[in-house]
Design a protein around this motif. Structure first.
Motif, PDB file in Angstrom:
ATOM      1  N   ILE A 122       0.850  -1.201   0.000  1.00  0.00           N
ATOM      2  CA  ILE A 122       0.000   0.000   0.000  1.00  0.00           C
ATOM      3  C   ILE A 122       0.882   1.247   0.000  1.00  0.00           C
ATOM      4  O   ILE A 122       1.830   1.364   0.767  1.00  0.00           O
ATOM      5  N   GLU A 123       0.579   2.174  -0.858  1.00  0.00           N
ATOM      6  CA  GLU A 123       1.253   3.469  -0.863  1.00  0.00           C
ATOM      7  C   GLU A 123       0.237   4.531  -0.461  1.00  0.00           C
ATOM      8  O   GLU A 123      -0.874   4.550  -0.987  1.00  0.00           O
ATOM      9  N   SER A 124       0.647   5.374   0.467  1.00  0.00           N
ATOM     10  CA  SER A 124      -0.258   6.446   0.919  1.00  0.00           C
ATOM     11  C   SER A 124       0.542   7.726   1.143  1.00  0.00           C
ATOM     12  O   SER A 124       1.678   7.687   1.609  1.00  0.00           O
ATOM     13  N   LYS A 125      -0.073   8.869   0.825  1.00  0.00           N
ATOM     14  CA  LYS A 125       0.569  10.166   1.018  1.00  0.00           C
ATOM     15  C   LYS A 125      -0.140  10.992   2.088  1.00  0.00           C
ATOM     16  O   LYS A 125       0.095  12.184   2.226  1.00  0.00           O
ATOM     17  N   THR A 126      -1.005  10.326   2.881  1.00  0.00           N
ATOM     18  CA  THR A 126      -1.727  11.060   3.938  1.00  0.00           C
ATOM     19  C   THR A 126      -1.424  10.445   5.294  1.00  0.00           C
ATOM     20  O   THR A 126      -1.320   9.212   5.426  1.00  0.00           O
ATOM     21  N   ALA A 127      -1.289  11.318   6.316  1.00  0.00           N
ATOM     22  CA  ALA A 127      -1.028  10.847   7.682  1.00  0.00           C
ATOM     23  C   ALA A 127      -2.221  10.101   8.247  1.00  0.00           C
ATOM     24  O   ALA A 127      -2.069   9.201   9.074  1.00  0.00           O
ATOM     25  N   ALA A 128      -3.399  10.440   7.770  1.00  0.00           N
ATOM     26  CA  ALA A 128      -4.605   9.793   8.289  1.00  0.00           C
ATOM     27  C   ALA A 128      -4.581   8.300   8.033  1.00  0.00           C
ATOM     28  O   ALA A 128      -5.011   7.492   8.869  1.00  0.00           O
ATOM     29  N   THR A 129      -4.041   7.909   6.868  1.00  0.00           N
ATOM     30  CA  THR A 129      -3.961   6.478   6.554  1.00  0.00           C
ATOM     31  C   THR A 129      -3.031   5.777   7.513  1.00  0.00           C
ATOM     32  O   THR A 129      -3.321   4.669   8.006  1.00  0.00           O
ATOM     33  N   ASN A 186       2.983  19.272  12.448  1.00  0.00           N
ATOM     34  CA  ASN A 186       2.662  17.874  12.147  1.00  0.00           C
ATOM     35  C   ASN A 186       2.241  17.125  13.407  1.00  0.00           C
ATOM     36  O   ASN A 186       1.379  16.231  13.366  1.00  0.00           O
ATOM     37  N   LYS A 187       2.840  17.482  14.544  1.00  0.00           N
ATOM     38  CA  LYS A 187       2.446  16.826  15.809  1.00  0.00           C
ATOM     39  C   LYS A 187       1.007  17.194  16.155  1.00  0.00           C
ATOM     40  O   LYS A 187       0.232  16.340  16.615  1.00  0.00           O
ATOM     41  N   VAL A 188       0.662  18.444  15.916  1.00  0.00           N
ATOM     42  CA  VAL A 188      -0.711  18.872  16.188  1.00  0.00           C
ATOM     43  C   VAL A 188      -1.684  18.149  15.253  1.00  0.00           C
ATOM     44  O   VAL A 188      -2.776  17.741  15.655  1.00  0.00           O
ATOM     45  N   THR A 189      -1.246  17.952  13.994  1.00  0.00           N
ATOM     46  CA  THR A 189      -2.092  17.239  13.022  1.00  0.00           C
ATOM     47  C   THR A 189      -2.345  15.810  13.482  1.00  0.00           C
ATOM     48  O   THR A 189      -3.480  15.301  13.444  1.00  0.00           O
ATOM     49  N   LEU A 190      -1.270  15.140  13.912  1.00  0.00           N
ATOM     50  CA  LEU A 190      -1.410  13.764  14.400  1.00  0.00           C
ATOM     51  C   LEU A 190      -2.314  13.702  15.619  1.00  0.00           C
ATOM     52  O   LEU A 190      -3.106  12.757  15.766  1.00  0.00           O
ATOM     53  N   LEU A 191      -2.199  14.708  16.492  1.00  0.00           N
ATOM     54  CA  LEU A 191      -3.065  14.738  17.666  1.00  0.00           C
ATOM     55  C   LEU A 191      -4.522  14.854  17.244  1.00  0.00           C
ATOM     56  O   LEU A 191      -5.393  14.158  17.777  1.00  0.00           O
ATOM     57  N   GLY A 192      -4.776  15.690  16.234  1.00  0.00           N
ATOM     58  CA  GLY A 192      -6.134  15.854  15.754  1.00  0.00           C
ATOM     59  C   GLY A 192      -6.680  14.606  15.064  1.00  0.00           C
ATOM     60  O   GLY A 192      -7.890  14.365  15.071  1.00  0.00           O
ATOM     61  N   LEU A 193      -5.780  13.811  14.477  1.00  0.00           N
ATOM     62  CA  LEU A 193      -6.202  12.577  13.803  1.00  0.00           C
ATOM     63  C   LEU A 193      -6.407  11.429  14.776  1.00  0.00           C
ATOM     64  O   LEU A 193      -6.781  10.325  14.370  1.00  0.00           O
ATOM     65  N   GLY A 194      -6.157  11.685  16.081  1.00  0.00           N
ATOM     66  CA  GLY A 194      -6.370  10.631  17.087  1.00  0.00           C
ATOM     67  C   GLY A 194      -5.262   9.620  17.155  1.00  0.00           C
ATOM     68  O   GLY A 194      -5.524   8.445  17.476  1.00  0.00           O
ATOM     69  N   ALA A 195      -4.014  10.035  16.891  1.00  0.00           N
ATOM     70  CA  ALA A 195      -2.912   9.082  16.876  1.00  0.00           C
ATOM     71  C   ALA A 195      -2.429   8.713  18.269  1.00  0.00           C
ATOM     72  O   ALA A 195      -1.812   7.649  18.469  1.00  0.00           O
ATOM     73  N   VAL A 196      -2.681   9.554  19.254  1.00  0.00           N
ATOM     74  CA  VAL A 196      -2.083   9.346  20.582  1.00  0.00           C
ATOM     75  C   VAL A 196      -2.644   8.109  21.255  1.00  0.00           C
ATOM     76  O   VAL A 196      -1.892   7.288  21.827  1.00  0.00           O
ATOM     77  N   GLU A 197      -3.950   7.918  21.214  1.00  0.00           N
ATOM     78  CA  GLU A 197      -4.552   6.787  21.930  1.00  0.00           C
ATOM     79  C   GLU A 197      -4.045   5.433  21.404  1.00  0.00           C
ATOM     80  O   GLU A 197      -3.636   4.579  22.213  1.00  0.00           O
ATOM     81  N   PRO A 198      -4.068   5.171  20.081  1.00  0.00           N
ATOM     82  CA  PRO A 198      -3.547   3.869  19.632  1.00  0.00           C
ATOM     83  C   PRO A 198      -2.047   3.718  19.892  1.00  0.00           C
ATOM     84  O   PRO A 198      -1.573   2.610  20.168  1.00  0.00           O
TER      85      PRO A 198
END
Length: 826
Positions: free
Chosen positions: A6-13, A43-55
């Motif tokens: 899989i190739e992805s260019k988005t942090a959400a993926t 980028n850290k704020v973006t990841l926080l908004g995408l819910g990356a911290v909990e997983p």
């Protein structure tokens, strides 16, 4: 299922992939997120908004070590963001992070777990969590890690944690000192620096300093100071040394090893201002102990500090001044600083740097305390003017200490006069109005020191400084209130100042202070007494008592007992009131006057100078004729003439060159002379003063007073003695409530007692005046009885007598006897 690339260019993926059950996917997702987060805070704020911290939080406890490692690395860099740290605290992530510090974990996990904890330890709530969850012990263990990044992160985290006193005590018990000393040998300056900073914090505790000394910590520190390559560490190393030198044992140890001599030499030869500043601060810390001061004095530290006052760097000058302040506690050092140090410190008072100015004036305050020679040295160095200027400095500490120096100088009269001549009292008005209690206290103390001079009190009144001084009497600060009371007591030494203080409400404030067990002090009672002693009219009105030391002078008046809360009015204010049926005010003024420039009573028909007769209290008439360009005063020459005699030309005095309209409001008010009272005093001086004993003088004066006030009265006929009607007639005649005592020909107890006290004070008979109830008042005198029969030369102690002025004038009744109590109507 065949492998899917899989190739992805988005942090959400990538964030979605964190929920995958496949370990390879998790590993690659964490790697991708790590690279993305490393590029910046956005980028850290973006990841926080995408819910990356909990997983990610779940993955740091994953069974797979690689997954754990990659998840931890992401956390390590993301924790630099405060919003991320907030979420980590809510998830209670510190417990999981601490568990990753176990010895069996990979070194990379150690590195990023400690990095994450270091970020979190920058906030107080996280510090508490790390401490309570046992994070200190594994962090201290990791100080011995072979990986420098682990060491750096661990010591940084510990440095942040030990800002809290609980952690400081805990790291001492966990034996952190050897590990920190070992870090000083690191090849990485950042690790050495963090180790020194940690040692600086924990060495504030004496127990830690003892352990540090036992492990030869000072030797390690001195080696750093002796190594030029470590110049970037000298400031922090000196801070640790300064803490250690607070202990006498450490000071003695470093003295024996020659380290103290090296330290002083290091101060002089160093060219780095921050290094010199911290070295001097180390000396200042050490100088807070008396034994350390002796040791420093033996090494002639004074000359070193004086030399540093000439340094170009303001920070070094301030530090040197502070060290001098500390060393002043040693008398030998105080004497040594005087000749050369004081002129240098005086120069620093003109510095543009407020810290330098404050440090210099603090040093001068300590140098001049209980040292007349140093106080004189300040004056010789022309320090008075800059000290007075410092009273308006920006820093409260500078102002307070400038006032302290001036107070120390005021102990010597020549210096006090010199300071006053340069406007010190005007300069103290600003500090008296300060909102800082320390400044208020110092300013009030300075006023107490300078106000012993009459000119200073006059200047204080003219500068309107009495009002802010009285305001300090209401201070909640005990020291401010005490010093203000002291200043008021000194200022009340003369009548004009005492009257002004009373007018501004000082009496009410002092009475309130003395009624409070928590607020009264050693000076509040003295201030109240001194204030009243110089304002006898108010003292008699409020306290109903004048002692033999309270000499009644011209201008005194008796307005009766003053009720609490009632304003005490001046004689001028009382004279301007309309005629009432209240008790007459009896005033005393035997000061001769040749002319009557203004009318006493505002009800006079001549108040507007329309011409005609000016009102005057005397046994003869006083005429004044107003003509355009002239005021003509009729002045009696020689003895008093009868009213029916005509006015002769020689009795007229002409005062030319006045304005067409005379403005009487601009003429200072003064009560008229009581000619009759003046005659009483002259007659008493001629007839009573020559008598051979005080006893005879007292008896004769009592009979004299009774004769002038209606003679003796039979006890049973006292109610027929119509003195009230007589006084009312005088008031009606004068059209005023204020009555001169010489006008009273029918006087009761309080009239006679007042007249007795007035004449007795003028001819030198000591007596008191006491107000009773029901218009009663009496005089008390202390007299010595004749020696018992058959015994000569026996000196008996004086006894107190009450004088009868009404029934048997001249009868002396022993104080406490039934006869005396009856006279007082007790």
């Amino acid at each position: 299922f065949d492998p899917l690339l899989i190739e992805s260019k988005t942090a959400a993926t990538a964030v979605l992939m964190l929920s995958s059950p496949e370990e390879e996917v998790l590993i690659k997702a964490c790697e991708a997120i790590y690279k993305f987060a490393s590029k910046g805070d956005e980028n850290k704020v973006t990841l926080l908004g995408l819910g990356a911290v909990e997983p990610l939080y779940k993955l740091i406890s994953h069974e797979n070590p690689t997954v754990r490692r990659n998840a931890i690395t992401v956390f390590g860099i993301m924790a630099s963001n405060p919003d991320v740290r907030k979420l980590l605290r809510e998830l209670d992530a510190t417990n999981s992070l601490i568990s990753r510090l176990a010895p069996e974990e990979d070194v990379v996990i150690h590195e990023f777990a400690t990095l994450c904890l270091a970020h979190m330890a920058s906030e107080y709530t996280s510090k508490i969590q790390i401490f309570e969850q046992g994070g200190l012990e594994p962090l201290i263990r990791l100080l011995g890690s072979p990986d420098p990044d682990v060491k750096k992160n661990s010591v940084e985290c510990i440095y942040l944690l030990v800002q809290d006193f609980q952690s400081r005590a805990a790291v001492r018990e966990l034996n952190i000192i050897p590990a920190l000393l070992e870090l000083l040998k690191s090849e990485y300056p950042v690790i050495q620096l963090l180790a020194l900073k940690t040692l600086e914090v924990i060495s504030n505790d004496r127990e830690t300093r003892v352990i540090l000394t036992e492990h030869q910590g000072l030797d390690h520190l001195l080696k750093i100071l002796e190594t030029k390559e470590f110049s970037d560490l000298h400031v922090e190393a000196l801070a640790v040394v300064g803490n250690c030198l607070e202990d006498v044992d450490t000071m003695q140890s470093i003295q024996r090893s020659g380290g103290l001599k090296k330290l002083l030499s290091f101060i002089e030869v160093s060219t780095i201002p921050d290094v010199q500043k911290n070295a001097v601060r180390a000396i200042a810390k050490a100088a807070h102990d008396s034994e350390n001061r002796k040791i420093l004095n033996e090494h002639e530290v004074e000359m070193c500090l004086v030399n540093l006052l000439r340094n170009d760097n303001d920070g070094v000058k301030a530090a040197a001044s502070q060290a001098i302040s500390a060393m002043c506690e040693n008398l030998a050092s105080k004497r040594a600083f005087g000749p050369q140090g004081i002129p240098q410190l005086v120069q620093l008072l003109s510095s543009d740097n407020e810290e330098v100015k404050e440090s210099a004036v603090v040093a001068l305050a300590n140098l001049t305390a209980a040292s007349p020679s140093n106080a004189s040295a300040v004056a010789e160095a022309e320090g008075i003017e800059p000290l007075i200027n410092t009273l308006s400095a920006q820093r409260d500490g500078a102002v307070a200490n400038a006032a302290a120096v001036l107070t120390n100088m005021a102990m010597q009269e020549p210096l006090r006069l010199s300071v006053l001549s340069q406007g010190a009292m005007h300069a103290l008005v600003g500090p008296l109005r300060s909102t800082n209690s320390r400044v208020q206290s110092a300013a009030a103390f300075a006023v107490a020191a300078f106000a012993c001079d009459a000119d200073a009190r006059t200047e204080l009144r003219n500068a309107n400084a009495l009002r802010p001084l009285i305001e300090l009497l209401r201070s909640r600060n005990d020291e401010v209130r005490r010093n203000a009371c002291w200043a008021v007591m000194v200022c009340a030494s003369d009548e004009p100042t005492a009257i002004e203080l009373c007018r501004l409400g000082a009496l009410e404030n002092l009475e309130e202070i003395n009624l409070s067990t928590g607020h009264k002090n050693n000076f509040s009672k003295g201030a109240l007494e001194k204030l009243l002693d110089n304002n006898l009219s108010q003292k008699y009105g409020q306290m109903g008592y004048l002692s033999s030391n309270n000499i009644i002078t011209d201008g005194f008046y008796d307005c009766g007992q003053i009720q609490p809360g009632v304003k005490f009015l001046s004689l001028e204010e009382l004279s301007k009131q309309e005629l009432t049926d209240r008790r007459a005010i009896i005033f005393i003024n035997a000061k001769p006057q040749n002319t009557v420039p203004i009318p006493f009573c505002p009800n006079s028909v001549c108040i507007k100078c329309s011409g005609g007769e000016l009102f005057c209290w005397s046994n003869f008439k006083n005429y004044s004729i107003l003509k355009k360009g002239y005021i003509i005063f009729y002045v009696r020459k020689g003895k008093v003439k009868k009213e029916e005699e005509k006015v002769k030309e020689e009795d007229v005095q002409i005062i030319p060159e006045v304005q067409d309209e005379v403005n009487l409001e601009n003429v200072p008010w003064s009560p008229p002379c009581d000619i009759v009272l003046l005659e009483y005093i002259n007659d008493a001086s001629k007839t009573i003063l020559p008598l051979t004993t005080t006893w005879k003088q007292v008896v004769a004066l009592a009979q004299f007073v009774a004769d002038k006030m209606g003679g003796p009265i039979e006890r049973d006929r006292l109610h027929d003695f119509s003195w009230e009607l007589h006084i009312s007639e005088i008031e009606f005649e004068l059209k005023c409530n204020v009555v001169p005592i010489g006008k009273v020909k029918k006087g009761t107890f309080y009239h006679r007692a007042l007249l007795f006290k007035v004449i007795a004070d003028r001819i030198g008979i000591g007596c008191s005046l006491v107000r009773g109830e029901y218009n009663r008042a009496w005089n008390e005198v202390k007299l010595v009885d004749d020696s018992p029969q058959g015994i000569t030369g026996l000196l008996l102690p004086p006894q107190e007598y009450v004088i009868d002025l009404m029934f048997e004038p001249g009868n002396l009744m022993k104080q406490g006897s039934a006869e005396a109590d009856r006279y007082k109507c007790i």
